[in-house]
Scaffold this active site. Structure first.
Site, mmCIF file in Angstrom:
data_model
loop_
_atom_site.group_PDB
_atom_site.id
_atom_site.type_symbol
_atom_site.label_atom_id
_atom_site.label_comp_id
_atom_site.label_asym_id
_atom_site.label_seq_id
_atom_site.Cartn_x
_atom_site.Cartn_y
_atom_site.Cartn_z
ATOM 1 N N LYS A 1 9.822 -2.833 -11.666
ATOM 2 C CA LYS A 1 11.143 -3.537 -11.065
ATOM 3 C C LYS A 1 11.145 -5.021 -11.760
ATOM 4 O O LYS A 1 12.381 -5.032 -12.378
ATOM 5 C CB LYS A 1 11.401 -3.608 -9.474
ATOM 6 C CG LYS A 1 10.886 -2.260 -8.790
ATOM 7 C CD LYS A 1 12.004 -1.202 -9.131
ATOM 8 C CE LYS A 1 11.829 -0.042 -8.298
ATOM 9 N NZ LYS A 1 10.660 0.665 -8.350
ATOM 10 N N ASP B 1 0.979 -3.169 -0.988
ATOM 11 C CA ASP B 1 1.592 -2.528 -1.751
ATOM 12 C C ASP B 1 2.714 -3.301 -2.321
ATOM 13 O O ASP B 1 3.806 -3.684 -1.632
ATOM 14 C CB ASP B 1 2.454 -1.110 -1.192
ATOM 15 C CG ASP B 1 3.061 -0.384 -2.682
ATOM 16 O OD1 ASP B 1 3.220 -0.992 -3.710
ATOM 17 O OD2 ASP B 1 3.724 0.592 -2.336
ATOM 18 N N TRP C 1 7.827 4.017 1.939
ATOM 19 C CA TRP C 1 8.115 4.843 0.689
ATOM 20 C C TRP C 1 7.687 6.249 0.696
ATOM 21 O O TRP C 1 6.601 6.549 0.859
ATOM 22 C CB TRP C 1 7.624 3.846 -0.425
ATOM 23 C CG TRP C 1 7.709 4.577 -1.842
ATOM 24 C CD1 TRP C 1 8.866 4.949 -2.493
ATOM 25 C CD2 TRP C 1 6.606 4.958 -2.781
ATOM 26 N NE1 TRP C 1 8.726 5.317 -3.679
ATOM 27 C CE2 TRP C 1 7.175 5.226 -3.968
ATOM 28 C CE3 TRP C 1 5.331 4.617 -3.004
ATOM 29 C CZ2 TRP C 1 6.678 5.663 -5.119
ATOM 30 C CZ3 TRP C 1 4.686 4.949 -4.079
ATOM 31 C CH2 TRP C 1 5.149 5.598 -5.150
#
Length: 446
Positions: free
Chosen positions: A291, A255, A174
């Site tokens: 999300k 993560d 990311w």
């Protein structure tokens, strides 16, 4: 009196005024019968600050908005969209907010560590309510500013208490991971992850790089739905990764941004984290609810530190709070209450799981449709099956920068330049158009 005055065109000044003008930054100059003024401009104190480059992800949305073509597609930002390509607020979120209004919840400051009900709920979602690390109070949890803020808190803890320790991050990862560690002054390097030849996982390279890292390094792992590739290790590979990390005395750092959103199951998407917890390892986990609950703008997440004892967890939590206090003082309450309400109510919790399954299911359906469209339209014999092997909201297409530029410039498909597309921003109706764009870009642009 008139003889003591000096005339400049139609303007007369006293001698005293003339002396003052020597010190005046507004200088008067003769111009026929008019008085003109010039201003002495001081250089800015900020002259040395250069223009920052545009954000590679958020900049995609800005370019998309400026495009007037009706066929345009925004596949850059990882945000869920409906089949009509509209933002989606979960029904269960609306119910949780209505409950807050009915109760008349106030807007008082939260403690530094955040909302207690949220911290309890988020740790139990991650590890399971009956897990020994929960029962034995070995997890230090504090509410963070979504995934980014939670990662930043952990990075500051590493910099302060593990001086010189290096963080290994996947190549690619990311885009914000590197920024976070750079700003926290934590050194990092990369381990191999993506294999461009297979558009899959370079597992052997990953294991070798983790083995060769200095003992006691932090290994940043994506708990599920790897961003940007969508390529996850198999359960058997996760076991091997845990073996190597334990052998080298490394510290895992997960993560977890997509729990429940990748497979549709909260438990399945937490399997990698729970594997490490069952081995009695100490590690970090950053969480985000952007999300899986669609709380993008609420900035709600957490940092969890699994410790070997309850005493260690208390001390770690105290230092995380100490770091948070001068950074942002205390976190926002709205998103935390939404999560706590949803998880704390059996009916709403069930509705949330159903909505997650729906969102994950739509992305899986779109992924299959895109694959089918590519196979039917591309007569070259290229193997597109990698698309079906990936998981989550992203697909790593394997397109290079020039090919990605062609996607945007010719086809009005907006995406990041590493070839990542967000399937969450794709509709069934647009799959064939996207397939045409990918085939053209792959075969006709080098």
């Amino acid at each position: 009196m008139a003889s003591s005055m000096l005339s400049l065109g139609s303007t007369s000044l006293l001698p005293r005024q003339i002396n003052k003008n020597k010190l005046n930054p507004f200088l008067r100059t003769k111009s026929l019968s008019r008085v003109t003024m010039s201003v002495a401009v001081k250089p800015s104190r900020f002259e040395g600050i250069t223009m920052a480059p545009p954000d590679p992800i958020l900049g995609v949305s800005e370019a998309f908005k400026a495009d007037t073509n009706e066929l345009k597609l925004n596949l850059g930002v990882g945000a869920y969209r409906t089949e009509e390509l509209q933002p989606y607020v979960l029904n269960v979120v609306k119910k949780a907010e209505n409950l807050m209004l009915e109760r008349g919840d106030n807007k008082e400051y939260l403690p530094i560590e955040g909302l207690a009900a949220f911290n309890k709920a988020t740790a139990e979602l991650l590890f399971g309510a009956g897990h020994p690390v929960i029962k034995e109070q070995k997890v230090a949890t504090i509410q963070g500013l979504s995934g980014t803020g939670s990662l930043r808190l952990a990075a500051a803890l590493i910099e302060r208490y593990f001086p010189g320790a290096k963080v290994l991050i996947s190549a690619p990862t990311w885009g914000n991971h590197k920024n976070i560690f750079n700003d926290a002054k934590v050194p990092w390097s990369e381990y191999r992850y993506y294999d461009p030849k297979t558009i899959g996982l370079d597992f052997n390279g990953m294991i070798q790089d983790i083995k060769e890292a200095p003992e006691g390094s932090f290994i940043l792992l994506h708990g599920c739905a790897h961003n940007p590739t969508g390529i996850d290790p198999t359960p058997e590979q996760w076991v091997k990764i845990a073996d190597v990390i334990q052998e080298k005395n490394h510290i895992p750092f997960f993560d977890v941004a997509y729990q429940g959103f990748a497979s549709g199951s909260l438990d399945e998407d937490a399997a990698s984290v729970r594997l490490f917890a069952e081995r009695g390892m100490e590690f970090f986990v950053a969480q985000s609810y952007s999300k899986n609950l669609g709380l993008y703008a609420e900035r709600i997440g957490a940092i969890n530190v699994v410790c070997s004892s309850a005493d260690a967890a208390i001390r770690v939590k105290s230092q995380l709070k100490r770091i948070a206090r001068p950074m942002y003082s205390n976190p926002p309450v709205h998103g935390a209450r939404i999560v706590a309400n949803v998880v704390g109510d059996a009916t709403m919790f069930g509705e949330w799981k159903a909505e997650m399954e729906m969102m994950a299911g739509r992305i899986k359906t779109v992924r299959q449709k895109l694959y089918d469209s590519l196979v039917s339209k591309d007569k070259s014999g290229k193997d597109w099956s990698f698309i079906l092997k990936q998981i989550g909201m992203f697909s790593f297409t394997g397109l290079n920068k020039a090919q990605s530029d062609n996607m945007t410039n010719k086809w009005h498909v907006y995406m990041t330049k590493d070839g990542r597309i967000s399937l969450a921003g794709l509709s069934m109706a647009k799959c064939e158009y996207l397939a045409d764009a990918i085939i053209d870009s792959y075969h006709n642009v080098s």
